[in-house]
Design a protein around this motif. Sequence first.
Motif, PDB file in Angstrom:
ATOM      1  N   ASP A   5       0.852  -1.185   0.000  1.00  0.00           N
ATOM      2  CA  ASP A   5       0.000   0.000   0.000  1.00  0.00           C
ATOM      3  C   ASP A   5       0.887   1.234   0.000  1.00  0.00           C
ATOM      4  O   ASP A   5       1.898   1.288   0.699  1.00  0.00           O
ATOM      5  CB  ASP A   5      -0.893   0.030   1.241  1.00  0.00           C
ATOM      6  CG  ASP A   5      -1.997  -1.009   1.185  1.00  0.00           C
ATOM      7  OD1 ASP A   5      -2.432  -1.338   0.072  1.00  0.00           O
ATOM      8  OD2 ASP A   5      -2.425  -1.480   2.246  1.00  0.00           O
ATOM      9  N   TYR A   6       0.492   2.211  -0.813  1.00  0.00           N
ATOM     10  CA  TYR A   6       1.229   3.474  -0.919  1.00  0.00           C
ATOM     11  C   TYR A   6       0.257   4.623  -0.704  1.00  0.00           C
ATOM     12  O   TYR A   6      -0.932   4.518  -0.991  1.00  0.00           O
ATOM     13  CB  TYR A   6       1.832   3.635  -2.319  1.00  0.00           C
ATOM     14  CG  TYR A   6       3.021   2.750  -2.600  1.00  0.00           C
ATOM     15  CD1 TYR A   6       4.317   3.197  -2.362  1.00  0.00           C
ATOM     16  CD2 TYR A   6       2.859   1.486  -3.144  1.00  0.00           C
ATOM     17  CE1 TYR A   6       5.418   2.409  -2.646  1.00  0.00           C
ATOM     18  CE2 TYR A   6       3.957   0.680  -3.426  1.00  0.00           C
ATOM     19  CZ  TYR A   6       5.225   1.145  -3.176  1.00  0.00           C
ATOM     20  OH  TYR A   6       6.319   0.358  -3.455  1.00  0.00           O
ATOM     21  N   GLN A   7       0.784   5.751  -0.213  1.00  0.00           N
ATOM     22  CA  GLN A   7       0.008   6.980  -0.090  1.00  0.00           C
ATOM     23  C   GLN A   7       0.864   8.146  -0.542  1.00  0.00           C
ATOM     24  O   GLN A   7       2.045   8.245  -0.185  1.00  0.00           O
ATOM     25  CB  GLN A   7      -0.458   7.209   1.337  1.00  0.00           C
ATOM     26  CG  GLN A   7      -1.339   8.445   1.469  1.00  0.00           C
ATOM     27  CD  GLN A   7      -1.955   8.556   2.851  1.00  0.00           C
ATOM     28  OE1 GLN A   7      -1.583   7.848   3.783  1.00  0.00           O
ATOM     29  NE2 GLN A   7      -2.903   9.460   2.971  1.00  0.00           N
ATOM     30  N   CYS A   8       0.257   9.050  -1.304  1.00  0.00           N
ATOM     31  CA  CYS A   8       0.958  10.231  -1.791  1.00  0.00           C
ATOM     32  C   CYS A   8       0.946  11.309  -0.703  1.00  0.00           C
ATOM     33  O   CYS A   8      -0.097  11.619  -0.136  1.00  0.00           O
ATOM     34  CB  CYS A   8       0.283  10.765  -3.057  1.00  0.00           C
ATOM     35  SG  CYS A   8       1.055  12.258  -3.720  1.00  0.00           S
ATOM     36  N   GLY A   9       2.120  11.869  -0.438  1.00  0.00           N
ATOM     37  CA  GLY A   9       2.236  12.932   0.549  1.00  0.00           C
ATOM     38  C   GLY A   9       1.735  14.269   0.032  1.00  0.00           C
ATOM     39  O   GLY A   9       1.463  15.176   0.807  1.00  0.00           O
ATOM     40  N   ILE A  40       2.936   2.590   3.144  1.00  0.00           N
ATOM     41  CA  ILE A  40       2.250   2.719   4.422  1.00  0.00           C
ATOM     42  C   ILE A  40       2.063   1.332   5.034  1.00  0.00           C
ATOM     43  O   ILE A  40       2.048   0.324   4.328  1.00  0.00           O
ATOM     44  CB  ILE A  40       0.904   3.468   4.291  1.00  0.00           C
ATOM     45  CG1 ILE A  40      -0.026   2.780   3.293  1.00  0.00           C
ATOM     46  CG2 ILE A  40       1.122   4.905   3.869  1.00  0.00           C
ATOM     47  CD1 ILE A  40      -1.410   3.392   3.232  1.00  0.00           C
ATOM     48  N   ILE A  41       1.920   1.295   6.340  1.00  0.00           N
ATOM     49  CA  ILE A  41       1.712   0.044   7.063  1.00  0.00           C
ATOM     50  C   ILE A  41       0.295  -0.439   6.798  1.00  0.00           C
ATOM     51  O   ILE A  41      -0.661   0.330   6.879  1.00  0.00           O
ATOM     52  CB  ILE A  41       1.903   0.260   8.586  1.00  0.00           C
ATOM     53  CG1 ILE A  41       3.284   0.816   8.883  1.00  0.00           C
ATOM     54  CG2 ILE A  41       1.651  -1.022   9.345  1.00  0.00           C
ATOM     55  CD1 ILE A  41       4.416  -0.136   8.629  1.00  0.00           C
ATOM     56  N   SER A  42       0.161  -1.718   6.473  1.00  0.00           N
ATOM     57  CA  SER A  42      -1.160  -2.291   6.233  1.00  0.00           C
ATOM     58  C   SER A  42      -1.118  -3.775   6.582  1.00  0.00           C
ATOM     59  O   SER A  42      -0.063  -4.324   6.878  1.00  0.00           O
ATOM     60  CB  SER A  42      -1.559  -2.094   4.772  1.00  0.00           C
ATOM     61  OG  SER A  42      -0.650  -2.782   3.930  1.00  0.00           O
ATOM     62  N   ALA A  43      -2.263  -4.396   6.523  1.00  0.00           N
ATOM     63  CA  ALA A  43      -2.335  -5.841   6.758  1.00  0.00           C
ATOM     64  C   ALA A  43      -1.576  -6.558   5.648  1.00  0.00           C
ATOM     65  O   ALA A  43      -1.623  -6.135   4.497  1.00  0.00           O
ATOM     66  CB  ALA A  43      -3.787  -6.297   6.778  1.00  0.00           C
ATOM     67  N   PRO A  44      -0.857  -7.616   5.985  1.00  0.00           N
ATOM     68  CA  PRO A  44      -0.110  -8.333   4.946  1.00  0.00           C
ATOM     69  C   PRO A  44      -1.046  -8.877   3.878  1.00  0.00           C
ATOM     70  O   PRO A  44      -2.119  -9.382   4.176  1.00  0.00           O
ATOM     71  CB  PRO A  44       0.563  -9.478   5.685  1.00  0.00           C
ATOM     72  CG  PRO A  44       0.395  -9.212   7.127  1.00  0.00           C
ATOM     73  CD  PRO A  44      -0.687  -8.213   7.284  1.00  0.00           C
ATOM     74  N   GLY A  45      -0.627  -8.759   2.643  1.00  0.00           N
ATOM     75  CA  GLY A  45      -1.396  -9.288   1.530  1.00  0.00           C
ATOM     76  C   GLY A  45      -0.479  -9.911   0.508  1.00  0.00           C
ATOM     77  O   GLY A  45       0.636  -9.454   0.305  1.00  0.00           O
ATOM     78  N   PHE A  46      -0.936 -10.991  -0.100  1.00  0.00           N
ATOM     79  CA  PHE A  46      -0.154 -11.628  -1.150  1.00  0.00           C
ATOM     80  C   PHE A  46      -1.091 -12.348  -2.094  1.00  0.00           C
ATOM     81  O   PHE A  46      -2.250 -12.592  -1.778  1.00  0.00           O
ATOM     82  CB  PHE A  46       0.894 -12.584  -0.556  1.00  0.00           C
ATOM     83  CG  PHE A  46       0.306 -13.731   0.218  1.00  0.00           C
ATOM     84  CD1 PHE A  46       0.088 -14.948  -0.392  1.00  0.00           C
ATOM     85  CD2 PHE A  46      -0.030 -13.584   1.547  1.00  0.00           C
ATOM     86  CE1 PHE A  46      -0.459 -15.995   0.315  1.00  0.00           C
ATOM     87  CE2 PHE A  46      -0.569 -14.625   2.257  1.00  0.00           C
ATOM     88  CZ  PHE A  46      -0.788 -15.839   1.642  1.00  0.00           C
TER      89      PHE A  46
END
Length: 72
Positions: A5-9, A40-46
Amino acid sequence: MPIYDYQCGSCGHQMEAIQKFSDPVLVDCPTCHAAELKKIISAPGFRLKGAGWYETDFKTGAKKNLAGGDGE
């Protein structure tokens, strides 16, 4: 492959990206084109890729039928 997960500043846009561990970190926001993307920190996903995973894939002999039934 992991899903990050990414977030734009700059504009606050959030997105997910499927990437290999060896891929470089994304920095360019697809919405505002600023170089402000941060992981960003998020729940692990794969994602499991391929034909599928079955309970019988790695079983031998009488252990083949674990989901129920009479073991035939």
